[in-house]
Design a protein around this motif. Structure first.
Motif, mmCIF file in Angstrom:
data_model
loop_
_atom_site.group_PDB
_atom_site.id
_atom_site.type_symbol
_atom_site.label_atom_id
_atom_site.label_comp_id
_atom_site.label_asym_id
_atom_site.label_seq_id
_atom_site.Cartn_x
_atom_site.Cartn_y
_atom_site.Cartn_z
ATOM 1 N N SER A 41 0.836 -1.071 -0.046
ATOM 2 C CA SER A 41 -0.174 0.007 0.068
ATOM 3 C C SER A 41 0.959 1.138 -0.210
ATOM 4 O O SER A 41 1.953 1.332 0.479
ATOM 5 N N ALA A 42 0.238 2.292 -0.954
ATOM 6 C CA ALA A 42 0.996 3.767 -0.650
ATOM 7 C C ALA A 42 0.083 4.707 -0.423
ATOM 8 O O ALA A 42 -1.319 4.588 -0.703
ATOM 9 N N GLY A 43 0.239 5.636 0.354
ATOM 10 C CA GLY A 43 -0.450 6.788 0.734
ATOM 11 C C GLY A 43 -1.077 6.496 1.975
ATOM 12 O O GLY A 43 -2.231 6.326 2.336
ATOM 13 N N CYS A 44 -0.116 6.234 2.936
ATOM 14 C CA CYS A 44 -0.422 5.581 4.271
ATOM 15 C C CYS A 44 -0.217 7.031 5.179
ATOM 16 O O CYS A 44 0.435 7.860 4.987
ATOM 17 N N HIS A 45 -0.704 6.936 6.427
ATOM 18 C CA HIS A 45 -0.640 7.890 7.597
ATOM 19 C C HIS A 45 0.058 7.360 8.585
ATOM 20 O O HIS A 45 -0.107 6.265 9.000
ATOM 21 N N GLN A 46 0.747 8.240 9.335
ATOM 22 C CA GLN A 46 1.529 8.051 10.501
ATOM 23 C C GLN A 46 0.769 7.917 11.743
ATOM 24 O O GLN A 46 -0.389 8.761 11.798
ATOM 25 N N THR A 47 0.753 6.767 12.399
ATOM 26 C CA THR A 47 0.028 6.659 13.710
ATOM 27 C C THR A 47 1.030 6.199 14.798
ATOM 28 O O THR A 47 1.977 5.987 14.553
ATOM 29 N N SER A 48 0.731 6.172 16.045
ATOM 30 C CA SER A 48 1.416 5.930 16.915
ATOM 31 C C SER A 48 1.974 4.388 16.961
ATOM 32 O O SER A 48 3.150 3.925 17.580
ATOM 33 N N GLU A 49 1.447 3.566 16.129
ATOM 34 C CA GLU A 49 1.839 2.155 15.941
ATOM 35 C C GLU A 49 2.196 2.039 14.602
ATOM 36 O O GLU A 49 2.568 0.956 14.211
ATOM 37 N N GLU A 70 0.949 -5.754 10.591
ATOM 38 C CA GLU A 70 1.916 -5.858 9.671
ATOM 39 C C GLU A 70 1.885 -7.158 8.993
ATOM 40 O O GLU A 70 2.584 -7.131 7.814
ATOM 41 N N GLN A 71 1.184 -8.000 9.259
ATOM 42 C CA GLN A 71 1.077 -9.514 8.587
ATOM 43 C C GLN A 71 0.089 -9.131 7.360
ATOM 44 O O GLN A 71 0.399 -9.674 6.135
ATOM 45 N N MET A 72 -0.738 -8.189 7.699
ATOM 46 C CA MET A 72 -1.984 -8.046 6.702
ATOM 47 C C MET A 72 -1.614 -7.148 5.525
ATOM 48 O O MET A 72 -1.765 -7.034 4.385
ATOM 49 N N ASN A 73 -0.826 -6.066 6.025
ATOM 50 C CA ASN A 73 -0.189 -5.120 5.137
ATOM 51 C C ASN A 73 1.367 -4.992 5.256
ATOM 52 O O ASN A 73 1.640 -3.838 5.861
ATOM 53 N N PRO A 74 2.111 -6.064 4.940
ATOM 54 C CA PRO A 74 3.573 -5.947 5.276
ATOM 55 C C PRO A 74 4.372 -4.726 4.482
ATOM 56 O O PRO A 74 5.231 -4.290 5.339
ATOM 57 N N LEU A 75 4.099 -4.301 3.588
ATOM 58 C CA LEU A 75 4.686 -3.163 2.942
ATOM 59 C C LEU A 75 4.008 -2.016 2.775
ATOM 60 O O LEU A 75 3.189 -2.072 1.923
ATOM 61 N N ALA A 76 3.939 -0.923 3.591
ATOM 62 C CA ALA A 76 3.276 0.252 3.679
ATOM 63 C C ALA A 76 4.211 1.342 3.378
ATOM 64 O O ALA A 76 5.202 1.479 4.065
ATOM 65 N N PHE A 77 3.647 2.312 2.796
ATOM 66 C CA PHE A 77 4.495 3.559 2.464
ATOM 67 C C PHE A 77 3.771 4.747 2.616
ATOM 68 O O PHE A 77 2.534 4.758 2.113
ATOM 69 N N VAL A 92 13.614 0.850 0.477
ATOM 70 C CA VAL A 92 13.187 -0.747 0.880
ATOM 71 C C VAL A 92 13.286 -1.391 -0.486
ATOM 72 O O VAL A 92 12.820 -0.965 -1.413
ATOM 73 N N ARG A 93 13.753 -2.769 -0.376
ATOM 74 C CA ARG A 93 13.947 -3.456 -1.680
ATOM 75 C C ARG A 93 12.637 -4.359 -1.747
ATOM 76 O O ARG A 93 12.333 -5.180 -0.787
ATOM 77 N N MET A 94 11.984 -4.122 -2.778
ATOM 78 C CA MET A 94 10.672 -4.732 -2.966
ATOM 79 C C MET A 94 10.658 -5.899 -4.175
ATOM 80 O O MET A 94 10.817 -5.536 -5.250
ATOM 81 N N THR A 95 10.346 -7.109 -3.599
ATOM 82 C CA THR A 95 10.634 -8.228 -4.707
ATOM 83 C C THR A 95 9.354 -9.005 -4.558
ATOM 84 O O THR A 95 8.647 -9.241 -3.690
ATOM 85 N N LEU A 96 9.322 -9.724 -5.654
ATOM 86 C CA LEU A 96 8.150 -10.647 -6.053
ATOM 87 C C LEU A 96 8.133 -11.947 -4.918
ATOM 88 O O LEU A 96 7.228 -12.297 -4.044
ATOM 89 N N ASP A 97 9.520 -12.179 -4.690
ATOM 90 C CA ASP A 97 9.740 -13.514 -3.594
ATOM 91 C C ASP A 97 9.423 -12.885 -2.416
ATOM 92 O O ASP A 97 8.775 -13.838 -1.524
ATOM 93 N N ARG A 98 9.892 -11.729 -2.003
ATOM 94 C CA ARG A 98 9.275 -11.268 -0.533
ATOM 95 C C ARG A 98 7.933 -11.037 -0.548
ATOM 96 O O ARG A 98 7.364 -11.677 0.658
#
Length: 226
Positions: A41-49, A70-77, A92-98
């Motif tokens: 996901s991209a377009g995220c907002h900062q929270t305390s978590e 973090e398991q549901m949305n592991p890569l957030a920007f 961050v290196r974003m790969t298909l394998d990952r």
């Protein structure tokens, strides 16, 4: 393990999240357990978590099972830009394998229906050589296509369906989601897509002022998926 589907759209604002939540609710109403993933996901907002994405949070509320964010949305920007650009800027290196590994780990739970929501349309780069469209192929997961019903939807819908099939991925079905309330010749466009997309139409969502899963679910049929 239950049925798994990857949800993609004809464009960024085709209504993937609205339809995905509606499908999850329709399945819940049939007594099924549901799981949803938003790997990127991209377009995220900062929270305390940490970083949080609005679409991912809505999906968490729509599914019946519990999963750490973090398991549901592991890569957030944070920036609302193409994910591969945001990943480069964040180092961050974003790969298909990952991504495939993240999804397989989350999908080890027991569920009846799991939906993996993509980002943007079908051809979204992960890096210089890989596409997010490689994820359903790596997971051997059929695809549900959400067509945003507006001017240009014939080209967008047919090209996307063609690309999915050409990639060797099964197109399980598609959903017409009206995003332009004043679309000219809506019924004629719908009939054309129904005739030419080589997959069943799982639902036709009219233009709604209420985007809640409860409002969308009645327009969707999950029987062929489960």
């Amino acid at each position: 393990m239950g049925k798994i589907f990857f949800v993609t759209g004809t464009d960024t604002d085709a209504g993937k999240t609205v339809v995905t939540c509606g499908l999850l609710e329709a399945a819940r109403l049939q007594g099924l357990s549901t799981l949803a993933l938003k790997p990127v996901s991209a377009g995220c907002h900062q929270t305390s978590e940490g970083l949080r994405n609005d679409d991912a949070e809505v999906l968490i509320e729509a599914m019946t099972m519990s999963l750490p964010y973090e398991q549901m949305n592991p890569l957030a920007f944070e920036p609302p830009v193409a994910p591969h650009i945001a990943a480069e800027e964040a180092g961050v290196r974003m790969t298909l394998d990952r991504l495939t590994g993240y999804c397989r780990g989350a999908l080890m739970k027991k569920y009846d229906l799991a939906l993996i929501e993509g980002a943007g349309g079908w051809r979204v780069p992960l890096n210089g050589r890989e596409m997010l469209s490689g994820l359903p192929k790596a997971l051997n997961t059929p695809v549900i296509l959400v067509v945003g019903m507006k001017l240009g939807c014939l080209n967008h819908g047919l090209l996307t369906a063609e690309a999915i099939l050409r990639d060797g991925v099964k197109l399980a079905g598609w959903v017409a989601n009206q995003i332009d309330p004043d679309m000219n010749r809506y019924e004629e466009n719908l009939a054309t897509l129904t005739r030419l997309i080589p997959a069943p139409r799982l639902g036709t969502v009219p233009y709604l002022s209420d985007f809640s899963k409860e409002a969308v679910a009645p327009y969707l049929d999950v029987s062929s998926l489960i």
